[in-house]
Scaffold this motif. Structure first.
Motif, PDB file in Angstrom:
ATOM      1  N   LEU A   1      10.835  -1.216   9.909  1.00  0.00           N
ATOM      2  CA  LEU A   1      11.098   0.230   9.943  1.00  0.00           C
ATOM      3  C   LEU A   1      10.289   0.928   8.859  1.00  0.00           C
ATOM      4  CD1 LEU A   1      14.937  -0.160  10.371  1.00  0.00           C
ATOM      5  CD2 LEU A   1      13.227   0.235  12.143  1.00  0.00           C
ATOM      6  N   SER A   2       9.726   2.060   9.215  1.00  0.00           N
ATOM      7  CA  SER A   2       8.766   2.680   8.291  1.00  0.00           C
ATOM      8  C   SER A   2       9.411   3.756   7.421  1.00  0.00           C
ATOM      9  CB  SER A   2       7.597   3.258   9.086  1.00  0.00           C
ATOM     10  OG  SER A   2       8.031   4.208  10.031  1.00  0.00           O
ATOM     11  N   TYR A   3      10.524   3.390   6.777  1.00  0.00           N
ATOM     12  CA  TYR A   3      11.205   4.341   5.906  1.00  0.00           C
ATOM     13  C   TYR A   3      10.440   4.586   4.623  1.00  0.00           C
ATOM     14  CZ  TYR A   3      15.367   3.314   8.731  1.00  0.00           C
ATOM     15  OH  TYR A   3      16.249   3.141   9.746  1.00  0.00           O
ATOM     16  N   ASP A   4      10.661   5.776   4.077  1.00  0.00           N
ATOM     17  CA  ASP A   4      10.277   6.038   2.690  1.00  0.00           C
ATOM     18  C   ASP A   4      11.456   5.580   1.840  1.00  0.00           C
ATOM     19  OD1 ASP A   4       9.806   6.969   0.197  1.00  0.00           O
ATOM     20  OD2 ASP A   4       9.339   9.029   0.787  1.00  0.00           O
ATOM     21  N   TRP A   5      11.382   4.317   1.390  1.00  0.00           N
ATOM     22  CA  TRP A   5      12.529   3.723   0.677  1.00  0.00           C
ATOM     23  C   TRP A   5      12.770   4.343  -0.686  1.00  0.00           C
ATOM     24  CZ3 TRP A   5      16.228   0.977   2.901  1.00  0.00           C
ATOM     25  CH2 TRP A   5      15.949   0.272   4.072  1.00  0.00           C
TER      26      TRP A   5
ATOM     27  N   ARG B   1       6.781   6.838  13.998  1.00  0.00           N
ATOM     28  CA  ARG B   1       5.392   6.365  13.987  1.00  0.00           C
ATOM     29  C   ARG B   1       4.518   7.210  14.908  1.00  0.00           C
ATOM     30  NH1 ARG B   1       4.380   1.252  11.721  1.00  0.00           N
ATOM     31  NH2 ARG B   1       6.227   0.250  10.845  1.00  0.00           N
ATOM     32  N   PHE B   2       5.112   7.617  16.028  1.00  0.00           N
ATOM     33  CA  PHE B   2       4.380   8.484  16.951  1.00  0.00           C
ATOM     34  C   PHE B   2       4.027   9.815  16.273  1.00  0.00           C
ATOM     35  CE2 PHE B   2       4.810  12.009  20.056  1.00  0.00           C
ATOM     36  CZ  PHE B   2       3.691  11.757  20.829  1.00  0.00           C
ATOM     37  N   LYS B   3       5.017  10.415  15.632  1.00  0.00           N
ATOM     38  CA  LYS B   3       4.788  11.706  14.969  1.00  0.00           C
ATOM     39  C   LYS B   3       3.792  11.575  13.821  1.00  0.00           C
ATOM     40  CE  LYS B   3       6.896  15.017  16.959  1.00  0.00           C
ATOM     41  NZ  LYS B   3       6.162  16.237  17.313  1.00  0.00           N
ATOM     42  N   ARG B   4       3.905  10.472  13.112  1.00  0.00           N
ATOM     43  CA  ARG B   4       3.012  10.250  11.972  1.00  0.00           C
ATOM     44  C   ARG B   4       1.569  10.129  12.464  1.00  0.00           C
ATOM     45  NH1 ARG B   4       5.253   5.619   9.913  1.00  0.00           N
ATOM     46  NH2 ARG B   4       6.770   6.703   8.628  1.00  0.00           N
ATOM     47  N   MET B   5       1.372   9.395  13.552  1.00  0.00           N
ATOM     48  CA  MET B   5       0.023   9.242  14.106  1.00  0.00           C
ATOM     49  C   MET B   5      -0.505  10.580  14.629  1.00  0.00           C
ATOM     50  SD  MET B   5       0.451   5.600  16.091  1.00  0.00           S
ATOM     51  CE  MET B   5      -1.265   5.272  16.514  1.00  0.00           C
ATOM     52  N   ASN B   6       0.426  11.473  14.949  1.00  0.00           N
ATOM     53  CA  ASN B   6       0.004  12.785  15.412  1.00  0.00           C
ATOM     54  C   ASN B   6      -0.273  13.756  14.264  1.00  0.00           C
ATOM     55  OD1 ASN B   6      -0.041  13.400  18.492  1.00  0.00           O
ATOM     56  ND2 ASN B   6       1.551  11.876  18.182  1.00  0.00           N
ATOM     57  N   GLY B   7      -0.344  13.206  13.074  1.00  0.00           N
ATOM     58  CA  GLY B   7      -0.783  14.033  11.950  1.00  0.00           C
ATOM     59  C   GLY B   7       0.319  14.761  11.211  1.00  0.00           C
ATOM     60  N   CYS B   8       1.584  14.492  11.558  1.00  0.00           N
ATOM     61  CA  CYS B   8       2.663  15.179  10.850  1.00  0.00           C
ATOM     62  C   CYS B   8       2.967  14.487   9.527  1.00  0.00           C
ATOM     63  CB  CYS B   8       3.931  15.182  11.689  1.00  0.00           C
ATOM     64  SG  CYS B   8       3.816  16.171  13.172  1.00  0.00           S
ATOM     65  N   ASN B   9       3.435  15.285   8.590  1.00  0.00           N
ATOM     66  CA  ASN B   9       3.949  14.765   7.331  1.00  0.00           C
ATOM     67  C   ASN B   9       5.416  14.444   7.606  1.00  0.00           C
ATOM     68  OD1 ASN B   9       3.858  14.125   4.616  1.00  0.00           O
ATOM     69  ND2 ASN B   9       4.349  16.206   3.932  1.00  0.00           N
ATOM     70  N   VAL B  10       5.694  13.173   7.917  1.00  0.00           N
ATOM     71  CA  VAL B  10       7.024  12.837   8.434  1.00  0.00           C
ATOM     72  C   VAL B  10       7.954  12.326   7.341  1.00  0.00           C
ATOM     73  CG1 VAL B  10       8.302  11.547  10.161  1.00  0.00           C
ATOM     74  CG2 VAL B  10       5.941  12.172  10.610  1.00  0.00           C
ATOM     75  N   LEU B  11       9.081  12.983   7.208  1.00  0.00           N
ATOM     76  CA  LEU B  11      10.131  12.504   6.310  1.00  0.00           C
ATOM     77  C   LEU B  11      11.055  11.607   7.124  1.00  0.00           C
ATOM     78  CD1 LEU B  11      11.711  12.493   3.677  1.00  0.00           C
ATOM     79  CD2 LEU B  11      12.826  14.605   4.402  1.00  0.00           C
ATOM     80  N   TYR B  12      11.163  10.361   6.691  1.00  0.00           N
ATOM     81  CA  TYR B  12      11.962   9.384   7.437  1.00  0.00           C
ATOM     82  C   TYR B  12      12.677   8.484   6.442  1.00  0.00           C
ATOM     83  CZ  TYR B  12      12.908   5.688  10.921  1.00  0.00           C
ATOM     84  OH  TYR B  12      13.486   4.765  11.749  1.00  0.00           O
ATOM     85  N   PRO B  13      13.847   8.898   6.001  1.00  0.00           N
ATOM     86  CA  PRO B  13      14.561   8.198   4.929  1.00  0.00           C
ATOM     87  C   PRO B  13      15.726   7.335   5.422  1.00  0.00           C
ATOM     88  CG  PRO B  13      15.433  10.400   5.155  1.00  0.00           C
ATOM     89  CD  PRO B  13      14.473  10.187   6.313  1.00  0.00           C
ATOM     90  N   MET B  14      16.289   6.593   4.529  1.00  0.00           N
ATOM     91  CA  MET B  14      17.452   5.756   4.852  1.00  0.00           C
ATOM     92  C   MET B  14      18.385   5.693   3.651  1.00  0.00           C
ATOM     93  SD  MET B  14      19.415   3.753   6.645  1.00  0.00           S
ATOM     94  CE  MET B  14      18.665   4.170   8.202  1.00  0.00           C
TER      95      MET B  14
ATOM     96  N   GLU C   1       0.820  -1.219   0.000  1.00  0.00           N
ATOM     97  CA  GLU C   1       0.000   0.000   0.000  1.00  0.00           C
ATOM     98  C   GLU C   1       0.852   1.266   0.000  1.00  0.00           C
ATOM     99  OE1 GLU C   1      -3.444   0.009   2.310  1.00  0.00           O
ATOM    100  OE2 GLU C   1      -3.801  -2.154   2.083  1.00  0.00           O
ATOM    101  N   ASN C   2       2.190   1.065   0.093  1.00  0.00           N
ATOM    102  CA  ASN C   2       3.116   2.174  -0.076  1.00  0.00           C
ATOM    103  C   ASN C   2       2.788   3.331   0.875  1.00  0.00           C
ATOM    104  OD1 ASN C   2       5.321   3.296  -1.223  1.00  0.00           O
ATOM    105  ND2 ASN C   2       4.284   4.022  -3.079  1.00  0.00           N
ATOM    106  N   ILE C   3       2.492   3.012   2.125  1.00  0.00           N
ATOM    107  CA  ILE C   3       1.955   4.043   3.012  1.00  0.00           C
ATOM    108  C   ILE C   3       3.003   4.957   3.625  1.00  0.00           C
ATOM    109  CG2 ILE C   3      -0.135   2.763   3.644  1.00  0.00           C
ATOM    110  CD1 ILE C   3       1.306   1.951   6.211  1.00  0.00           C
ATOM    111  N   PHE C   4       4.288   4.590   3.491  1.00  0.00           N
ATOM    112  CA  PHE C   4       5.289   5.426   4.133  1.00  0.00           C
ATOM    113  C   PHE C   4       5.955   6.414   3.171  1.00  0.00           C
ATOM    114  CE2 PHE C   4       5.447   1.417   6.772  1.00  0.00           C
ATOM    115  CZ  PHE C   4       4.583   1.923   7.729  1.00  0.00           C
ATOM    116  N   LYS C   5       5.501   6.392   1.947  1.00  0.00           N
ATOM    117  CA  LYS C   5       6.061   7.336   0.977  1.00  0.00           C
ATOM    118  C   LYS C   5       5.445   8.713   1.231  1.00  0.00           C
ATOM    119  CE  LYS C   5       6.484   7.872  -4.056  1.00  0.00           C
ATOM    120  NZ  LYS C   5       7.785   8.511  -4.038  1.00  0.00           N
TER     121      LYS C   5
END
Length: 929
Positions: free
Chosen positions: A116-120, A63-76, A20-24
RNA sequence: GCAGGAGUCGCCAAGCUUGGUAAAGGCGCUGGACUCAGAAUCCAGUCUCAGAGGAGUUCGGGGGUUCAAAUCCCCCCUCCUGCACCA
């Protein structure tokens, strides 16, 4: 009820999230952005526990920040240039690129297995030409701006291996491959002028939320010090040596000068003189010395006179020039003025070589003399032997003397930094080539921007001798971009800290071949940047974090983005340790080969267990792969997060992991085992569990905002155990379900797979990963509920401790006695008074002003004495006698069940027993029969 | 050498910012319940003394400030981490 099978559900949800590509994430100016970054790893081949800890912390917070409604950039990405790849090439004939790519793919699959919920889609590799293209671009821009320059500097050198050695390859002064002595060798190298930004790097620290210790380390590293430059003319020459000193007040006490042996003038001076042989000997000796040892105050000071003189600009006296190992070329001018009377090292040196000592500062309250001195006088005092400055306090003389020197054009006030310019040249293959061509006619010529990137050649030989790049004819030989005649390429590559100095901006807008002019788009970086939360090891407290800050400022000045600082908040995670056999007598840990022995091989002492850093040499490593395979990713994550606070050391323990596993799998039955007593009428337990629930949400939320992950989890664990008790008693189904639902939301950041599975199993259709973090309802978290919760637990604890003292006697009845009304009145006067004073006399006096208290005087005095002794144990009472009685009636059933006996509630006046008199507000009298 | 950090029950680890019940939580250990037995699970205990909720001792060592110190100040000891390093 099905069984908890971590492997199966973890795979299931990882696949689902991927599908579902949810972390992009995309830029979206309508949403609040948040950028979370872990220090990207060097692809050494396997994930270790330190990595796992780093990523688990980052992912939970993400994940905490994302659930709080932020547009979270989390890359690797991967910091994929570096020596191990080159060593693999030398040792095993590996191809560095293939070796690196293989390692990356292994590490990546291990990372994926922990959820890990990275935007790969934003991966970055330092060794990707699309990436290092821009390393080269930055270098050329700095060259244009005068921020890059070439200078001679020395490196560790092994003559036998004909190669430059890194510090870690030259430990103990021996080459790691052939064990021959390491020497210092001069090479011309490229430097970046980080010193130009020294003041800004210092000031910027006040604008970031970093651990204070890291800021202090950086301030010390930059080492700003105010002092003076003093110019000493050299006898027989036109030039001066411009030394730096923080003590111009001692200028009249200079009796000699000391140069670093490696100062280039020195060799010229001694050439062909009687001093030449001795100099060469000393020089070679010093060049073999460890640099730490050289500056050790205790270390032996070696030196010699070299037949040269300087002139003290103030006194016009000639002073002899010495060289010594304790002066270092890189700091200041590579030479110092020596004032033996007022500097301990100069003093020792002067004593050893019989150089005159001249006192120019006398202490305020006693007198020192040259004959009697046993060490230098370094403290403050009054100037003597200093002509017109005699009688002046030395602190004042600092400015006055500097001003006079300034007028004479022989010196000036200045600021000096310990921070040195950044040497970036490395004589290695597996790094980013420095884009410069040397032409016989045109000199040093930049590679034109349109010719970037300068690619690493493939036709190189890895012999272990010299820089492999020098073996590639196709690389070295090129044309001068200016005149077209044959030229030679620079074969040095860049320090890999360059790659990690701007990758965090690259993640915002990863480099693509179609970018031609800039490494990334300004508007995109301005949206995502800067990093809101950076997470990594404390070992990078200084170097990486200062280089990245420097690059950020340079890039800002190139108008690439608007940020002054790269990392707003920083978390430095602690190390991972493990108990390991240790010999107390030898003060040594067992090595890998001895780790199964019972006694120490050297002295026969029995080993004890002691905690030590996980490392390959001790053989006490635990691989994340193994743990995840055995217990599942969720349990592994849970252990790591709960074992210690993120910034503290974490002790690895197998029992700890199995607790984590038990807790995680215990959730399975808490959620899916539907065997419970249901009822529809509310009682006090419903009230209390609701209070607990909202209190827990509040505390978890507050702790997570501070990334106090361990504290957050601790709260959840306690709530889970309360919820278990609630379930065992009897539940209102609706309330229990809502507790379950909230609990999954709270737990999800830490153990994402099992919570996602239970979410689905309890009838939700949306993904928990995309659910909203719960709000707590303040109405439940009242002071009254707080008070009731404590009252109940304190009372139960009291009963328990009495039961314990009674030992084995059987309990038939517990009588709880509510205090007389006047005691409540007393407390309402007394407790506020304790905030003003803890003095019993004063408090008594104040209370006795109330007429209706007077008749209880003696009793009150006793009560107050006891309460004051233990003041923290009592809180403000919130219930009156009547409601307290009601509360105990409410929880009567709980007490009854707990102690399996009858429970009766009385008012103090209803019962005629001395123990009843002990009853106080918030502390009922207890009689057990 | 310089700089930074740490030392709290048998073990790990909270508490230190803002002084006020020291020891939350986990592990381990002991006892009990359930089992034929074990594992798992649950209950209780786990610094010392105590036949009534009490008393005493304790936060690396030693001083100090305070009514009150694990917490603040000074000195010392031990361990860990980083280093381009005195001018």
């Amino acid at each position: 009820m099905s069984e908890y099978n971590p492997r199966e559900i973890e795979k299931k949800w990882q696949d689902r999230w991927k599908k579902e590509n949810i972390f992009k994430v995309e830029m979206d100016t309508k949403k609040e952005k948040y950028y979370i970054l872990e220090m990207y790893p060097y692809p050494s081949g396997k994930l270790h526990m330190g990595h796992l800890r780093n990523y688990t912390i980052g992912d939970s917070f993400t994940r905490f920040k994302r659930m709080n409604g932020c547009n979270v950039l989390y890359p690797m990405g991967y910091d994929s240039f570096g020596m191990p790849a080159e060593n693999a090439a030398i040792d095993e004939g590996a191809n560095p690129e293939e070796w690196t790519d293989r390692n990356i793919s292994i590490m990546k699959s291990q990372q994926k297995s922990i959820g890990l919920s990275y935007d790969w889609s934003r991966e970055i590799y330092s060794h990707d030409p699309n990436y290092y293209h821009w390393d080269q671009w930055f270098f050329l821009k700095m060259l244009e701006k005068g921020l890059a320059y070439r200078q001679e500097s020395y490196v560790n050198w092994c003559d036998k291996c004909v190669t430059v050695l890194a510090n870690e390859q030259a430990q103990g002064g021996k080459c790691w491959r052939c064990n021959s002595d390491v020497e210092q060798k001069f090479l011309t190298q490229w430097f970046l002028k980080i010193r130009d930004y020294a003041d800004e790097l210092l000031d910027g620290l006040d604008t970031v939320e970093w651990p204070e210790k890291v800021k202090i380390m950086q301030r010390n590293w930059i080492g700003r010090s105010e002092g003076s430059i003093i110019r000493f003319p050299i006898v027989g020459e036109d030039r001066t040596i411009d030394i730096f000193t923080t003590r111009p007040d001692t200028l009249y006490g200079v009796t000699f000068m000391i140069f670093a042996p490696e100062h280039p003038w020195v060799r010229d001076w001694v050439k062909g003189t009687e001093y030449e042989n001795e100099f060469e000997e000393l020089y070679n000796e010093v060049m073999k010395e460890d640099k730490f040892k050289r500056t050790d105050l205790e270390a032996e000071k070696k030196g010699m006179f070299i037949g040269k003189y300087c002139i003290n600009p103030m006194t016009k006296e000639e002073v002899p020039v010495y060289i010594s190992n304790f002066v270092i070329y890189e700091y200041g001018a590579g030479a110092v003025m020596a004032v033996p009377a007022h500097d301990q090292r100069d003093f020792e040196f002067a004593k050893k070589y019989n150089i005159p000592i001249k006192i120019v500062i006398q202490p305020f309250d006693y007198e020192i003399s040259v004959d009697k001195m046993t060490r230098a006088y370094e403290a403050d005092g009054v100037l003597v032997n200093s002509e017109e400055f005699n009688g002046m306090a030395n602190r004042n003389a600092i400015n006055v003397i500097t001003e006079k020197l300034d007028k004479m054009r022989m010196g000036n006030a200045t600021v000096n930094y310990k921070l040195r310019d950044w040497g970036i040249s490395r004589q290695r293959y597996w790094g980013c080539p420095i884009p410069v061509i040397y032409c016989n006619d045109c000199g040093t010529v930049s590679v034109p921007y349109e010719d970037l990137p300068v690619l690493l050649p493939k036709d190189v030989k890895f012999t272990g001798k010299g820089n492999p790049l020098e073996t590639s004819e196709s690389f070295i030989n090129t044309k001068c971009p200016k005149c077209g005649k044959p030229g030679k390429r620079e074969t040095d590559t860049m320090d890999t800290f360059i790659d990690s100095s701007w990758y965090f901006f690259a993640f915002c807008d990863p480099p693509r071949p179609e970018f031609e002019v800039f490494p990334y788009r300004k508007e995109v970086v301005n949206y995502w940047g800067n990093v809101d939360q950076y997470i990594g090891g404390i070992e990078h407290a200084v170097m990486h974090l200062i280089y990245a800050r420097f690059f950020t400022k340079v890039a800002r000045d190139l108008d690439l983005h608007k940020f002054d600082e790269p990392f707003q908040r920083l978390l430095t995670q602690g190390m991972i340790n493990k108990a390991h056999p240790y010999c107390p007598k030898c003060d040594a840990f067992a090595m890998r080969a001895e780790m199964n022995d019972e006694t120490c091989k050297r002295c026969g002492t029995k080993y004890v267990l002691k905690s030590v850093k996980m490392s390959k040499s001790y053989g006490n490593t635990v691989s994340p792969e193994e743990v995840v395979g055995k217990y599942g990713a969720d349990a592994a994550r849970f252990f790591i997060l709960f074992g210690a606070s993120p910034e503290k050391g974490l002790e690895w323990s197998d029992q700890g992991v199995s607790f984590a596993f038990k807790f995680v799998s215990g959730l399975w039955s808490l959620f899916l085992d539907s065997d419970m007593k249901k009822r529809s009428e509310r009682n006090v337990n419903d009230e209390l569990i609701e209070y607990q629930l909202h209190k827990t949400i509040q505390l978890v939320t507050e702790n997570m905002n501070k990334i106090a992950i361990r504290d957050a989890i601790n709260e959840i664990i306690q709530f889970v155990s309360n919820l278990r008790v609630y379930k065992i008693n009897s539940v209102i189904e609706e309330l229990f379900k809502s507790c379950q639902e909230y609990l999954l939301l709270l737990l999800h950041p830490f153990i994402p797979h099992i919570t996602e599975e239970l979410w689905e199993k309890t009838g939700h259709e949306n993904l928990l990963s995309l659910a909203k973090w719960p709000d707590y309802n303040k109405d439940f978290i009242t002071e009254e509920n707080d008070y009731k919760w404590k009252l109940m637990n304190n009372t139960i604890d009291d009963i328990k401790s009495i039961v314990q003292v009674l030992k084995e006697k059987e309990i038939n009845t517990i009588k709880l006695i509510i205090a007389d009304e006047w005691k409540y009145d007393l407390f309402s006067i007394f407790m506020p008074l304790t905030e003003k004073t803890k003095n019993q006399g004063e408090i008594m006096k104040e209370i006795m002003k109330n007429d209706n208290m007077k008749k209880y005087g003696k009793e009150i005095s006793k009560i107050i004495g006891n309460v004051l002794k233990n003041i923290g144990g009592y809180s403000k009472t919130l219930l009156d006698a009547k409601s307290e009685k009601q509360f105990f009636e409410d929880i009567k059933a709980n007490v009854k069940q707990k102690f399996e006996c009858e429970v009766e509630i009385f008012l103090e006046k209803e019962i005629d027993e001395s123990k009843a008199k002990q009853a106080l507000p918030g502390k009922p009298g207890i009689i057990i029969q």
